[in-house]
Scaffold this active site. Sequence first.
Site, PDB file in Angstrom:
ATOM      1  CG  ASP A 116       9.111 -11.835  -2.300  1.00  0.00           C
ATOM      2  OD1 ASP A 116       8.037 -12.095  -1.727  1.00  0.00           O
ATOM      3  OD2 ASP A 116       9.227 -11.814  -3.535  1.00  0.00           O
ATOM      4  CE1 TYR A 191       1.177 -12.688  -0.209  1.00  0.00           C
ATOM      5  CE2 TYR A 191       2.755 -13.283   1.478  1.00  0.00           C
ATOM      6  CZ  TYR A 191       2.214 -13.488   0.239  1.00  0.00           C
ATOM      7  OH  TYR A 191       2.688 -14.501  -0.553  1.00  0.00           O
TER       8      TYR A 191
HETATM    9  C1  SAM Z   1       4.894 -11.492  -0.405  1.00  0.00           C
HETATM   10  S1  SAM Z   1       4.118 -10.745  -1.777  1.00  0.00           S
HETATM   11  C2  SAM Z   1       3.199  -9.383  -1.068  1.00  0.00           C
HETATM   12  C3  SAM Z   1       2.112  -8.872  -1.983  1.00  0.00           C
HETATM   13  C4  SAM Z   1       1.355  -7.637  -1.493  1.00  0.00           C
HETATM   14  N1  SAM Z   1       2.223  -6.471  -1.437  1.00  0.00           N
HETATM   15  C5  SAM Z   1       0.701  -7.857  -0.154  1.00  0.00           C
HETATM   16  O1  SAM Z   1       1.149  -7.253   0.829  1.00  0.00           O
HETATM   17  O2  SAM Z   1      -0.267  -8.628  -0.082  1.00  0.00           O
HETATM   18  C6  SAM Z   1       5.468  -9.902  -2.575  1.00  0.00           C
HETATM   19  C7  SAM Z   1       5.133  -9.517  -3.991  1.00  0.00           C
HETATM   20  O3  SAM Z   1       6.192  -8.716  -4.508  1.00  0.00           O
HETATM   21  C8  SAM Z   1       6.484  -9.130  -5.827  1.00  0.00           C
HETATM   22  N2  SAM Z   1       7.891  -8.781  -6.046  1.00  0.00           N
HETATM   23  C9  SAM Z   1       8.945  -9.240  -5.352  1.00  0.00           C
HETATM   24  N3  SAM Z   1      10.089  -8.707  -5.813  1.00  0.00           N
HETATM   25  C10 SAM Z   1       9.742  -7.883  -6.837  1.00  0.00           C
HETATM   26  C11 SAM Z   1      10.485  -7.071  -7.724  1.00  0.00           C
HETATM   27  N4  SAM Z   1      11.820  -7.025  -7.663  1.00  0.00           N
HETATM   28  N5  SAM Z   1       9.821  -6.347  -8.652  1.00  0.00           N
HETATM   29  C12 SAM Z   1       8.468  -6.426  -8.728  1.00  0.00           C
HETATM   30  N6  SAM Z   1       7.713  -7.202  -7.926  1.00  0.00           N
HETATM   31  C13 SAM Z   1       8.332  -7.921  -6.982  1.00  0.00           C
HETATM   32  C14 SAM Z   1       6.223 -10.623  -5.799  1.00  0.00           C
HETATM   33  O4  SAM Z   1       6.019 -11.169  -7.090  1.00  0.00           O
HETATM   34  C15 SAM Z   1       4.982 -10.704  -4.929  1.00  0.00           C
HETATM   35  O5  SAM Z   1       3.813 -10.550  -5.681  1.00  0.00           O
END
Ligand code: SAM
Length: 213
Positions: A116, A191
């Site tokens: 994110d 993604y």
């Molecule tokens: C934009 S998505 C990308 C998912 C995957 N890595 C991909 O590339 O398809 C970011 C993911 O990171 C998780 N995430 C964000 N910050 C996090 C944190 N501090 N601890 C654990 N998970 C986190 C979100 O819930 C989300 O599922």
Amino acid sequence: MRQRNVKNKKEIINSSKYIVRDYYSLKGKWKSLFNNENPIYIEIGMGKGDFILSNAIKYPNINFIGIEKYDSIIALAIKKIESFELSNLKLIRMDAIDILNVFDSEIDKIFLNFSDPWPKPRHEKRRLTSINFLSKYDKIFKNSCEIEMKTDNRNLFEYSLISFNSDNYIINKISLDLHHSDYKDNIETEYEVKFSKLNNPIYYVNVVKKEKK
Ligand SMILES: C[S@@+](CC[C@H](N)C(=O)[O-])C[C@H]1O[C@@H](n2cnc3c(N)ncnc32)[C@H](O)[C@@H]1O
């Protein structure tokens, strides 16, 4: 990541053979869970799990731990993973902000895929490549530190390069357009599939640091 509510998510998580529930008690002892001396790689923000699942299948001599903070998202990953019998894969439902209570000098590599971006300056500390997080990662790495990052977000990528540099990381490999590079071993994330279909370039970097602070 946009979340759809997954029915029975708690039951899916609680009954999964891949989910580690007592993760605080394993701090410093994760190799005992895997029952071997193989390296341990973690993916923070694993989303729906395609990347970590494919890695665990492809590299049986590496232990993988996927970390995801949302119930609905990790439940979708479990639905995908549960039918496989993999002894080198575990999942934790937690916020990575708490990572120092879970690992201690035992991780060999961290993957950050399409993290994110948290574009507002007041949210900088939440970025997974902020100094806030890099200083935590220092303490969980075993010997040397290795981080591999992919994103389609140019601002986050540039920010992360500066952040890695200020924390004494050295660039090992880099691409400003991974899918049109000669990099062979890429395993795509959900993604990545979505954004590359839109013709967005995928930014990739692998950084290393020999000496922990
Ligand atoms: C934009 S998505 C990308 C998912 C995957 N890595 C991909 O590339 O398809 C970011 C993911 O990171 C998780 N995430 C964000 N910050 C996090 C944190 N501090 N601890 C654990 N998970 C986190 C979100 O819930 C989300 O599922």
